[in-house]
Scaffold this motif. Structure first.
Motif, PDB file in Angstrom:
ATOM      1  N   TYR A   1       0.773  -1.235   0.000  1.00  0.00           N
ATOM      2  CA  TYR A   1       0.000   0.000   0.000  1.00  0.00           C
ATOM      3  C   TYR A   1       0.812   1.297   0.000  1.00  0.00           C
ATOM      4  CZ  TYR A   1      -4.172  -2.768   0.867  1.00  0.00           C
ATOM      5  OH  TYR A   1      -5.205  -3.655   0.755  1.00  0.00           O
TER       6      TYR A   1
ATOM      7  N   GLU B   1     -11.647   1.292   5.180  1.00  0.00           N
ATOM      8  CA  GLU B   1     -13.028   0.838   4.999  1.00  0.00           C
ATOM      9  C   GLU B   1     -13.898   1.223   6.204  1.00  0.00           C
ATOM     10  OE1 GLU B   1     -14.832  -3.094   3.021  1.00  0.00           O
ATOM     11  OE2 GLU B   1     -13.731  -3.480   4.869  1.00  0.00           O
TER      12      GLU B   1
ATOM     13  N   TYR C   1      -6.260  -1.456   4.885  1.00  0.00           N
ATOM     14  CA  TYR C   1      -7.533  -1.426   4.156  1.00  0.00           C
ATOM     15  C   TYR C   1      -8.715  -1.473   5.127  1.00  0.00           C
ATOM     16  CZ  TYR C   1     -11.218  -2.049   0.833  1.00  0.00           C
ATOM     17  OH  TYR C   1     -12.363  -1.859   0.111  1.00  0.00           O
ATOM     18  N   LYS C   2      -8.618  -2.287   6.159  1.00  0.00           N
ATOM     19  CA  LYS C   2      -9.711  -2.376   7.134  1.00  0.00           C
ATOM     20  C   LYS C   2      -9.989  -1.015   7.773  1.00  0.00           C
ATOM     21  CE  LYS C   2      -9.198  -7.163   8.665  1.00  0.00           C
ATOM     22  NZ  LYS C   2      -8.812  -7.988   9.818  1.00  0.00           N
TER      23      LYS C   2
ATOM     24  N   GLU D   1      -6.663  -1.410  -3.351  1.00  0.00           N
ATOM     25  CA  GLU D   1      -6.931  -2.842  -3.460  1.00  0.00           C
ATOM     26  C   GLU D   1      -7.497  -3.378  -2.148  1.00  0.00           C
ATOM     27  OE1 GLU D   1      -4.531  -6.999  -4.218  1.00  0.00           O
ATOM     28  OE2 GLU D   1      -3.645  -5.130  -4.937  1.00  0.00           O
ATOM     29  N   LYS D   2      -8.650  -4.009  -2.250  1.00  0.00           N
ATOM     30  CA  LYS D   2      -9.326  -4.569  -1.083  1.00  0.00           C
ATOM     31  C   LYS D   2      -8.506  -5.720  -0.512  1.00  0.00           C
ATOM     32  CE  LYS D   2     -13.796  -6.089   0.507  1.00  0.00           C
ATOM     33  NZ  LYS D   2     -15.211  -6.184   0.216  1.00  0.00           N
ATOM     34  N   SER D   3      -8.458  -5.784   0.817  1.00  0.00           N
ATOM     35  CA  SER D   3      -7.744  -6.881   1.482  1.00  0.00           C
ATOM     36  C   SER D   3      -8.217  -6.995   2.927  1.00  0.00           C
ATOM     37  CB  SER D   3      -6.227  -6.635   1.450  1.00  0.00           C
ATOM     38  OG  SER D   3      -5.866  -5.658   2.401  1.00  0.00           O
ATOM     39  N   ASP D   4      -7.714  -7.999   3.620  1.00  0.00           N
ATOM     40  CA  ASP D   4      -8.000  -8.179   5.042  1.00  0.00           C
ATOM     41  C   ASP D   4      -6.909  -7.578   5.916  1.00  0.00           C
ATOM     42  OD1 ASP D   4     -10.416  -9.503   4.679  1.00  0.00           O
ATOM     43  OD2 ASP D   4      -9.444 -11.460   4.473  1.00  0.00           O
TER      44      ASP D   4
ATOM     45  N   GLU E   1      -7.752   3.111  -7.356  1.00  0.00           N
ATOM     46  CA  GLU E   1      -8.512   2.247  -6.455  1.00  0.00           C
ATOM     47  C   GLU E   1      -7.566   1.636  -5.429  1.00  0.00           C
ATOM     48  OE1 GLU E   1     -11.625  -1.545  -6.617  1.00  0.00           O
ATOM     49  OE2 GLU E   1     -10.879  -0.678  -8.485  1.00  0.00           O
TER      50      GLU E   1
END
Length: 160
Positions: free
Chosen positions: A101, A151, A147-148, A140-143, A138
């Protein structure tokens, strides 16, 4: 998503990271940044007495709109991330997460609302749209923690 209420919610709490009159930016279909001077924009049937929210809704019928939800910066060597939003956060990232990131510069994060829709993408833009290559990217979506947290911040600002 209730766009009008989301815009009002973001504008009511954006003092830590952006001027409330610059919270929205036009993003072209190729993801390059357009103007963020919504109060002086006069295309698409905008009237002088239209509210900020009404202006954005009129623009949104023809253009993608990015709404800023905060700003982040990465600190190399110690793998930290600072996030400035409604609340400020500082946390350490794993080496893998930092590599995934981290950017060499600060970025504004938020949501890109696709034109003439309620669909949105979580992403970021350059701090200044004055560069020829300033664009939306964008996230990138992740766990992973970064990102959490982004979000989580978005979820507190978007009104459904």
């Amino acid at each position: 998503m209730r766009i009008n209420e989301t815009i009002k919610n973001i504008r009511a709490s954006c003092d830590n990271y952006v001027d409330k009159d610059l919270v929205a930016t036009i993003i072209h279909d190729n993801y390059y940044m357009g103007t963020n001077n919504i109060l002086e924009f006069d295309d698409y049937g905008i009237k002088k007495d239209d509210t900020y929210e009404k202006r954005i809704l009129k623009i949104l019928k023809h253009e993608n709109i990015f709404l800023a939800a905060g700003m982040y910066t990465f600190i190399p060597v110690i793998n930290e991330c600072d996030i400035y939003s409604v609340n400020d956060y500082n946390f350490k990232l794993s080496e893998d997460e930092f590599e995934k990131y981290a950017n060499e510069k600060e970025r504004i994060f938020g949501i890109l609302i696709k034109k003439d829709s309620n669909d949105f993408i979580i992403g970021s833009t350059d701090l200044c749209g004055c560069s020829i290559d300033a664009s939306f990217k964008e996230i990138e979506k992740s766990d992973l923690d970064f990102y959490k947290k982004i979000e989580e911040i978005i979820d507190t600002l978007v009104i459904y």
